[in-house]
Design an enzyme around this catalytic site. Sequence first.
Site, short mmCIF file in Angstrom:
data_model
loop_
_atom_site.label_atom_id
_atom_site.label_comp_id
_atom_site.label_asym_id
_atom_site.label_seq_id
_atom_site.Cartn_x
_atom_site.Cartn_y
_atom_site.Cartn_z
N GLY A 129 -1.60 65.23 -7.21
CA GLY A 129 -1.69 66.33 -6.26
C GLY A 129 -0.39 66.50 -5.48
N ALA A 132 -4.16 63.35 -4.76
CA ALA A 132 -5.46 63.54 -4.12
C ALA A 132 -6.04 62.19 -3.72
CB ALA A 132 -6.40 64.24 -5.09
N GLU A 143 1.80 68.49 -7.53
CA GLU A 143 1.32 69.88 -7.52
C GLU A 143 1.75 70.60 -6.23
OE1 GLU A 143 -2.69 68.60 -8.30
OE2 GLU A 143 -2.64 69.58 -10.26
N GLU A 178 -2.71 61.51 -13.40
CA GLU A 178 -4.16 61.72 -13.39
C GLU A 178 -4.85 61.19 -14.63
OE1 GLU A 178 -1.92 63.94 -12.40
OE2 GLU A 178 -2.65 65.14 -10.72
C1 LIG Z 1 -6.12 67.25 -8.19
C2 LIG Z 1 -5.13 66.18 -8.43
O1 LIG Z 1 -4.36 66.56 -9.51
C3 LIG Z 1 -5.78 64.89 -8.69
C4 LIG Z 1 -4.94 63.75 -8.23
O2 LIG Z 1 -3.98 63.85 -7.52
S1 LIG Z 1 -5.48 62.24 -8.77
C5 LIG Z 1 -4.44 61.09 -7.96
C6 LIG Z 1 -3.13 61.02 -8.65
N1 LIG Z 1 -2.33 60.01 -8.05
C7 LIG Z 1 -2.29 58.78 -8.53
O3 LIG Z 1 -2.92 58.45 -9.52
C8 LIG Z 1 -1.40 57.85 -7.78
C9 LIG Z 1 -2.15 56.59 -7.52
N2 LIG Z 1 -1.34 55.67 -6.75
C10 LIG Z 1 -0.38 54.94 -7.30
O4 LIG Z 1 -0.04 55.02 -8.45
C11 LIG Z 1 0.27 53.93 -6.39
O5 LIG Z 1 -0.67 53.59 -5.39
C12 LIG Z 1 1.56 54.44 -5.71
C13 LIG Z 1 2.65 54.61 -6.77
C14 LIG Z 1 1.31 55.76 -5.01
C15 LIG Z 1 2.01 53.42 -4.65
O6 LIG Z 1 2.11 52.16 -5.25
P1 LIG Z 1 2.38 50.84 -4.38
O7 LIG Z 1 3.51 51.09 -3.47
O8 LIG Z 1 2.46 49.71 -5.34
O9 LIG Z 1 1.12 50.66 -3.44
P2 LIG Z 1 -0.42 50.50 -3.82
O10 LIG Z 1 -0.86 49.14 -3.42
O11 LIG Z 1 -0.72 50.96 -5.18
O12 LIG Z 1 -1.05 51.58 -2.82
C16 LIG Z 1 -0.99 51.40 -1.41
C17 LIG Z 1 -2.32 51.80 -0.82
O13 LIG Z 1 -2.48 53.21 -1.01
C18 LIG Z 1 -3.71 53.48 -1.63
N3 LIG Z 1 -3.54 54.66 -2.49
C19 LIG Z 1 -2.54 54.91 -3.34
N4 LIG Z 1 -2.72 56.12 -3.91
C20 LIG Z 1 -3.86 56.61 -3.41
C21 LIG Z 1 -4.59 57.81 -3.61
N5 LIG Z 1 -4.16 58.78 -4.42
N6 LIG Z 1 -5.75 57.98 -2.92
C22 LIG Z 1 -6.18 57.03 -2.08
N7 LIG Z 1 -5.54 55.87 -1.85
C23 LIG Z 1 -4.39 55.68 -2.51
C24 LIG Z 1 -4.02 52.22 -2.42
O14 LIG Z 1 -5.41 52.11 -2.70
C25 LIG Z 1 -3.52 51.15 -1.48
O15 LIG Z 1 -4.52 50.97 -0.51
P3 LIG Z 1 -4.70 49.55 0.22
O16 LIG Z 1 -3.42 49.31 0.95
O17 LIG Z 1 -5.88 49.76 1.07
O18 LIG Z 1 -4.93 48.56 -0.87
#
Ligand SMILES: C[C@H](O)CC(=O)SCCNC(=O)CCNC(=O)[C@H](O)C(C)(C)COP(=O)(O)OP(=O)(O)OC[C@H]1O[C@@H](n2cnc3c(N)ncnc32)[C@H](O)[C@@H]1OP(=O)(O)O
Length: 739
Positions: free
Chosen positions: A100, A62, A103, A123
């Site tokens: 997400g 998400a 999911e 998450e």
């Molecule tokens: C309802 C649902 O269950 C709720 C959810 O899904 S909560 C979200 C769960 N997902 C996460 O926690 C994943 C978070 N992201 C990550 O762990 C890492 O970004 C990744 C493994 C996807 C990629 O890592 P990496 O290649 O090192 O790149 P990274 O620098 O972290 O991210 C690249 C860009 O994407 C953005 N980004 C990554 N995941 C994002 C997300 N979920 N939402 C918004 N932006 C995101 C980062 O902020 C970054 O932005 P920038 O270039 O402007 O700085």
Amino acid sequence: MPATISVRPDGVGVITLDSPPVNSLGTELVTSFKQEFPKLVQDPKVKAIVVTGKGAMFCGGAEITEFAVMVAMGPEKMKDMIDASPKTTVAALNGPALGGGGEVSLACHYRVAAPNSSVGFPEVNLGLLPGGQGTQRLPRVAPLPTAMQMILQGKPLKSDAAKKNGIVDLVASGDLLAEAAEFALSHPPAPISKREVPKTNRFMVAAGALESGLNTAVKAAPLMVAPRSIIKCFEAACSKKSFREGLQVEMEEFTKLVFSVESAALRHLFLAERMAQKVPGVDEKPAPLKKIGILGAGLMGGGIAMCFVQKGIPVVLKDAQQDWLDSGMKKIESLWAGQLKKGRLSKDKYQQYMGLLKPTLDYADFKDVDMVIEAVPEIMDLKKQVFLDIEKNTKPDALICTNTSGLNIDDIAAVLKDPSRVMGTHFFSPANVMQLLENVRTSKSSIRTLSTGMAMGKLISKKCIMVGNCDGFVGNRMLAPYAGEAKMLLEEGASVEQVDAAAVKFGMAMGPMALGDLVGQEIFWKQRKAANDMKKQTKTYYGPYELTDWLCEQGRFGLKTPDPKIKANGRGIFIHRGRDKMVDPEVVAKLDEVRKMKGMVPRQVTDEEIVERLFYPLINEGFKILEEGYVARSSDIDLAYIYGYGFPPSKGGPMFFAENYTGFKKILEKLKVFDAQAKERYTKNSQYLPVHYFEPSKLLEACAAKEGTKVFPGQTLIDVVLKEFRKSGSAGAGPFSKL
Ligand SMILES: C[C@H](O)CC(=O)SCCNC(=O)CCNC(=O)[C@H](O)C(C)(C)COP(=O)(O)OP(=O)(O)OC[C@H]1O[C@@H](n2cnc3c(N)ncnc32)[C@H](O)[C@@H]1OP(=O)(O)O
């Protein structure tokens, strides 16, 4: 279009998530998916549907800045749509499917994964749970221990492991899309929502598996509420509740978490880490770092050398004497040997590491290094001398960095012909373990130097922030009033144990007195000595010094300084024996003596007062650093405290804490009270000196005046006010004051 559709010649419809950089599920992508997907379902030519991602990611989850929108949008129509498709749906995992994204993959009837992809639910690291049906779908396909590990600990599974655990149906051996299409054509629709939770999972829940999982999670992060909510969702999934009823529980728990301050804090940190890498004005291509020189094989130099070697970068480690070099090498070798023994390092890796590390006494070995980091003792003349030696023995474009934690780097750099090669690289002890790196920008550092320094931080996986060259930089400058107040509280009547316990209860990894023993009680003492300032009549006076000066004069610096009289450990405020410690009775007696000498009658101090007196001046100093322009933004300070000083992540760092937990007005009011009390103390008692750390920062006052103003998700009010502050020309002399 963030979701695009096409139809393959074999009749399989493909819908591609296309929202760079990570295909996160923002409003635009979800809306377009919901428009495009039914077209494939309704198209009579389409026999089955494959969902995939564009680029290296399947989907990063998400959109982190849009949770409130997501909750407002209500139950998960996108996943219901995929699940209910009358045509078989297959997720073709071209890369990681996280949160997400995981999911979405579980909403598909089957999953075919490229070998290097993964499925994960991170998450919990954001103080959340998989609120898009993940908690109800995962236990229907995976064994409960796996599902718990993935969701409670946020551990992803690579394709092979995901296959073994029933999450992935096939690991592709060639063309992913072709294999996913073939799989879709040869399998009937089989929604996970219609599956029963396996009996073994239900038995495990009945046998108490969830309680023990929760205990482990709570032990690891006691302040977090997400694990408790996750357990409730697992309970619902493995009970007699239907899939829909389970989703109801999931939605209630998710909504609670999304609006919790803990989750806001962790999301703030996620964005802060990424923002810190973007330093305003520091935008040149970094120079390559193929070989590094480290000067000084002591505790810091050795730890820094390990950071590079562990990333496969050759290091030349130099010291001035053979015995110092030998002892440094022995320490490094024993750390790696320890890892080898515990099975955390392979023999090959151990040998590779040793091969990459070259000990030397000869400056000539620095001739081809791209960067030198000096970590010699904190003596200005010595630093200047080694800078001249490094300049003579390195390529003219090699960076020259200092690991000083307290000296003025502009003064050190001034001895060089080209001071633009210089910046500070302030590592934290032990450097091979601590995650924080403060990169210090001098008045002359070139943009190339700074860009390379930031790239270096990333290369060795540090949480790296850029700060200006002020006294103590960011971390230690803010620590000084914290440590000063800790000592003042002792003189007023609190015990060592009470001060440390109050800080630990607040969430700090350790209390200020234990921290002093860990980093060395002598740091401020030595700095005052070096500045010829033992009279303490300066504006940098940070609290009473008698107790710790007494310790330092006897060489009782804490854990860092082995005392032969005490087996294998040091002596400071505490007597340390292995992992155990007790307050040294001689320290208690000395504290009594100091109180009597100063005419202090011990009083009852509350834990609440301890927390306020420790953290409010620390936060105030953070505001002053921002106000003076020695750091770009408030979240950089938060990162420094989380990763360098053990501040609790669930409180988001000291500046986030000020904005979201206490409020600016309360801090301001309390600072004024403490300031008046401190002033009264030194006017009435000639044994005390004036302290300046309670004097409120102008930026804090400006923030208090705007308290409650709404800001966009991902922004902080401090930074919004700071921007106006800087624009109005009220900011100070630091390098970020005009940005
Ligand atoms: C309802 C649902 O269950 C709720 C959810 O899904 S909560 C979200 C769960 N997902 C996460 O926690 C994943 C978070 N992201 C990550 O762990 C890492 O970004 C990744 C493994 C996807 C990629 O890592 P990496 O290649 O090192 O790149 P990274 O620098 O972290 O991210 C690249 C860009 O994407 C953005 N980004 C990554 N995941 C994002 C997300 N979920 N939402 C918004 N932006 C995101 C980062 O902020 C970054 O932005 P920038 O270039 O402007 O700085």
